[in-house]
Design a protein around this motif. Sequence first.
Motif, PDB file in Angstrom:
ATOM      1  N   LEU A   1       3.528  -2.931   9.792  1.00 40.55           N
ATOM      2  CA  LEU A   1       2.693  -4.002   9.219  1.00 40.55           C
ATOM      3  C   LEU A   1       2.644  -3.926   7.696  1.00 40.55           C
ATOM      4  O   LEU A   1       1.776  -4.517   7.059  1.00 40.55           O
ATOM      5  CB  LEU A   1       1.273  -3.927   9.777  1.00 40.55           C
ATOM      6  N   SER A   2       3.634  -3.223   7.123  1.00 40.11           N
ATOM      7  CA  SER A   2       3.567  -2.979   5.673  1.00 40.11           C
ATOM      8  C   SER A   2       3.612  -4.268   4.865  1.00 40.11           C
ATOM      9  O   SER A   2       3.127  -4.316   3.747  1.00 40.11           O
ATOM     10  CB  SER A   2       4.699  -2.054   5.235  1.00 40.11           C
TER      11      SER A   2
ATOM     12  N   PRO B   1      -1.610 -14.363  11.401  1.00 43.74           N
ATOM     13  CA  PRO B   1      -1.032 -13.215  10.685  1.00 43.74           C
ATOM     14  C   PRO B   1       0.242 -13.635   9.965  1.00 43.74           C
ATOM     15  O   PRO B   1       1.111 -14.276  10.558  1.00 43.74           O
ATOM     16  CB  PRO B   1      -0.715 -12.216  11.815  1.00 43.74           C
TER      17      PRO B   1
ATOM     18  N   MET C   1       0.851  -1.182   0.000  1.00 45.76           N
ATOM     19  CA  MET C   1       0.000   0.000   0.000  1.00 45.76           C
ATOM     20  C   MET C   1       0.888   1.234   0.000  1.00 45.76           C
ATOM     21  O   MET C   1       2.109   1.156   0.069  1.00 45.76           O
ATOM     22  CB  MET C   1      -0.940  -0.021   1.209  1.00 45.76           C
TER      23      MET C   1
ATOM     24  N   MET D   1       2.345  -7.199   5.937  1.00 43.73           N
ATOM     25  CA  MET D   1       1.397  -8.216   6.421  1.00 43.73           C
ATOM     26  C   MET D   1       0.313  -8.497   5.389  1.00 43.73           C
ATOM     27  O   MET D   1      -0.217  -7.597   4.758  1.00 43.73           O
ATOM     28  CB  MET D   1       0.770  -7.774   7.734  1.00 43.73           C
ATOM     29  N   GLU D   2       0.018  -9.771   5.239  1.00 46.49           N
ATOM     30  CA  GLU D   2      -1.065 -10.231   4.358  1.00 46.49           C
ATOM     31  C   GLU D   2      -2.385  -9.754   4.934  1.00 46.49           C
ATOM     32  O   GLU D   2      -2.635  -9.937   6.114  1.00 46.49           O
ATOM     33  CB  GLU D   2      -1.027 -11.748   4.304  1.00 46.49           C
ATOM     34  N   LYS D   3      -3.230  -9.127   4.080  1.00 49.44           N
ATOM     35  CA  LYS D   3      -4.507  -8.622   4.616  1.00 49.44           C
ATOM     36  C   LYS D   3      -5.642  -9.627   4.355  1.00 49.44           C
ATOM     37  O   LYS D   3      -5.642 -10.266   3.332  1.00 49.44           O
ATOM     38  CB  LYS D   3      -4.863  -7.294   3.980  1.00 49.44           C
TER      39      LYS D   3
ATOM     40  N   THR E   1       3.287 -12.668   6.732  1.00 48.23           N
ATOM     41  CA  THR E   1       3.855 -11.723   5.775  1.00 48.23           C
ATOM     42  C   THR E   1       3.345 -12.101   4.393  1.00 48.23           C
ATOM     43  O   THR E   1       2.892 -13.219   4.163  1.00 48.23           O
ATOM     44  CB  THR E   1       5.394 -11.782   5.737  1.00 48.23           C
ATOM     45  N   ARG E   2       3.488 -11.169   3.470  1.00 44.50           N
ATOM     46  CA  ARG E   2       3.104 -11.439   2.086  1.00 44.50           C
ATOM     47  C   ARG E   2       3.924 -12.567   1.500  1.00 44.50           C
ATOM     48  O   ARG E   2       3.531 -13.190   0.527  1.00 44.50           O
ATOM     49  CB  ARG E   2       3.324 -10.195   1.236  1.00 44.50           C
TER      50      ARG E   2
END
Length: 571
Positions: A566-567, A542, A133, A569-571, A544-545
């Motif tokens: 949290l840049s 939770p 993002m 982190m998988e949403k 990571t991508r």
Amino acid sequence: MMSKTLSSTNANHNLGNYDEVYDSYQWSEVEKEFSWSNTGRVNMAHEAIDRHAESDKGNKVALYYSDQDRKEEYTFKEMRDYSNQAGNVLKDIGVVKGDRVFIFMPRSPELYFLLLGTIKLGGIVGPLFEAFMEGAVKDRLEDSGSKVLVTTPELLGRVPVDELPELEKVVIVGNDVKEDDQTIDFHRQFERASKTLDMEWVDREDGMILHYTSGSTGKPKGVLHVHNAMIQHYQSAKWVLDLKDDDVYWCTADPGWVTGTSYGIFAPWLAGVSNVIRGGRFSPEDWYQTLEDYQVSVWYSAPTAFRMLMSYGDKILQKYNLTSLRHVLSVGEPLNPEVIRWGMQALDLRIHDTWWMTETGAQLICNFPSMEIKPGSMGKPIPGTEAAIVDDQGNVLPPNRMGNLAIKKGWPSMMRAIWNRPEKFQSYFLAGDWYVSGDSAYMDEDGYFWFQGRVDDVIMTAGERVGPFEIESKLVEHPAVAEAGVIGKPDPVRGEIIKAFIALRDGYEYSDELQEEIRNFVKKGLSAHAAPREIEFKDTLPKTRSGKIMRRVLKAWELDLPTGDLSTMEK
Ligand code: ATP
Ligand code: MG
């Protein structure tokens, strides 16, 4: 841990006898492969692409690309020409040696042309994962001082162009791009660009790629790698991936993460092998279909993917013909013995764990195809490197003692800097000589290394050090458990107690009995002191991508602390 070893079934592997090679190997043996041994100058993109284009491999397929909408093939000659064209687009807008060019877009052939084109100009390429993002994109472009950004119309909205004074040009890969002083239409310029490009011959110590880490433990760091890394990429392609001329190779990682470049681009192409790139997201059907369609023979993926395939069951798997597969590898997280057992049963192959990190640039501790595997162990150091377990002062510990996993400084693909943070770079090195990984492990009497957890994740309970990995591995052996993350929760009496977060497999539901059953399962299978005192059930953990369980987030939730960056982190 499972004590049984799995013998090698493949008699014809590149490495040969591990111990013999390990005892005598010098990196200088491989250097004569590359141009610098004649000219003193080199370029990774030349060695990976142009060298083959100019050989009898010129018409061999280098890239099999596919996603939902596209299915394309490119030979080494075409990869040379198209990366030259892409390089010329960048050259025309002023990219010169040392400039940072960031690429923020989903996988596509153009991404690979542009990445190689940047390297051909001597630029430093920075791949950014498409899911970032705005804040994450800004941080990385700002930190790196990127001069050019390549992106798509869809992702442009997440690039705060006006807030990035060092960003001069934005190259857009898409349709109907309106050009202005700052904006370049990639396709339009590409059509007009020449297929010949003067390669920027660089020094082997010149910068090549800047990767930000996965952000599992905190704010991502910009890790700089140089052209010299090719020595280790090439050698590990031979020894660890065991690549041979007629292999079809597939690495599932996105180039936004180091696995997706070191082993999704450099290693296979340095070895001159056909490379499969599959765009889009994970789906079991899609992945099995990709293996079947391209007759993939060597496959490199991650525990999170294997665990997902495992939990989808073998019914789906049986619909596909996967007999072309001969060698399977894993990286990114500890590989649970249960996953290796699944591989033996479902694929009839051993899954080979490999350990390394963004900072190390290439594989370091591996299960070699010629070697016996001890499920749960990361394996042994690659010849030409030295690994040890050291204490916090840098003293080497004897076998079977848990401590810091450390590597003797100076392997070819070692990072050369943490961008803008020289003190952070220095902090990795202990007593001058040892690179300290931040991972906790022990080495057994046979020289196999066993991962225990991140140093920060090791749990101190009732005076004992317990690594979360062993408990997590036992938990995922339980039929109801899809994934598990284990943390230490502060406790006034015991120091810490063991708390497990669990995501259940489809078809299972939480109950007090199930919780008790899972706890007893660890008690019986591992030990009483390792059994989680608390278990909390979650729909998902939770991550990571890049697919890693973020234990620091579990801990922050538990303690009601700020979750930090949290840049990734998988949403
Ligand atoms: P950050 O450094 O930003 O916190 P990260 O460490 O997850 O993120 P990466 O460089 O992508 O970023 O991952 C390297 C880490 O991944 C290693 O330090 C280790 O903890 C873990 N890892 C990688 N491979 C393995 C493996 N085979 N077994 C166990 N752990 C592994
Ligand atoms: Mg790390």
